[in-house]
Motif scaffolding. Structure first.
Motif, PDB file in Angstrom:
ATOM      1  N   ARG A 156     -26.106 -53.251 -30.242  1.00 13.01           N
ATOM      2  CA  ARG A 156     -25.248 -52.330 -31.001  1.00 13.01           C
ATOM      3  C   ARG A 156     -23.901 -52.180 -30.316  1.00 13.01           C
ATOM      4  NH1 ARG A 156     -23.937 -47.351 -30.300  1.00 13.01           N
ATOM      5  NH2 ARG A 156     -25.558 -46.866 -28.782  1.00 13.01           N
ATOM      6  N   LEU A 157     -23.911 -52.045 -28.995  1.00 13.70           N
ATOM      7  CA  LEU A 157     -22.661 -51.904 -28.246  1.00 13.70           C
ATOM      8  C   LEU A 157     -21.846 -53.198 -28.269  1.00 13.70           C
ATOM      9  CD1 LEU A 157     -23.878 -49.743 -25.220  1.00 13.70           C
ATOM     10  CD2 LEU A 157     -22.527 -49.014 -27.208  1.00 13.70           C
ATOM     11  N   GLU A 189     -19.852 -53.247 -31.145  1.00 14.20           N
ATOM     12  CA  GLU A 189     -18.982 -52.066 -31.200  1.00 14.20           C
ATOM     13  C   GLU A 189     -19.320 -51.170 -32.387  1.00 14.20           C
ATOM     14  OE1 GLU A 189     -14.908 -53.381 -30.939  1.00 14.20           O
ATOM     15  OE2 GLU A 189     -15.225 -54.231 -28.949  1.00 14.20           O
ATOM     16  N   SER A 230     -21.346 -47.732 -33.711  1.00 14.19           N
ATOM     17  CA  SER A 230     -21.820 -46.426 -33.238  1.00 14.19           C
ATOM     18  C   SER A 230     -23.263 -46.198 -33.704  1.00 14.19           C
ATOM     19  CB  SER A 230     -20.931 -45.309 -33.774  1.00 14.19           C
ATOM     20  OG  SER A 230     -21.125 -45.152 -35.168  1.00 14.19           O
TER      21      SER A 230
END
Length: 109
Positions: free
Chosen positions: A51-52, A55, A57
């Protein structure tokens, strides 16, 4: 009904409820098989990594899956288990294969 006739029925009822209570206690397990464990924490960490990398949320992922960002937090921290169907949807949303969530042995073996 006379008290003499009620006594056996009351005793039988009491003994039956006591036996049921004893049986319930005997069948209880010390840990729930549905509680989160190390594998759930590993899956959550893999979710967070991807997920990070995108990028994205927690709120965005939650909206795409139809759940709250709090639920995503719990998945990622390993507090909640992820069902097979939900994991499939998560992999689709994160654009990864299902097998990528299991690249390493989460138990470190």
């Amino acid at each position: 009904m006379s008290p003499e006739m009620l006594a056996p029925a009351v005793i039988a009822s009491f003994e039956s409820s006591k036996a049921n209570a004893d049986m319930k206690r005997a069948n209880q397990k010390s840990t729930s098989p549905r509680s989160a464990n190390a594998i759930d924490a590993y899956i959550g960490a893999r979710m967070r990594e991807r997920r990070l990398a995108l990028e994205m949320s927690q709120d965005q992922l939650g909206k795409e899956l139809g759940v709250s960002f709090q639920k995503i937090q719990k998945y990622e921290s390993g507090q909640n288990r992820v069902s097979a169907g939900r994991l499939f949807d998560i992999c689709k949303a994160l654009n990864v294969s299902l097998s990528s969530m299991f690249e390493r042995d989460p138990r470190g073996q």
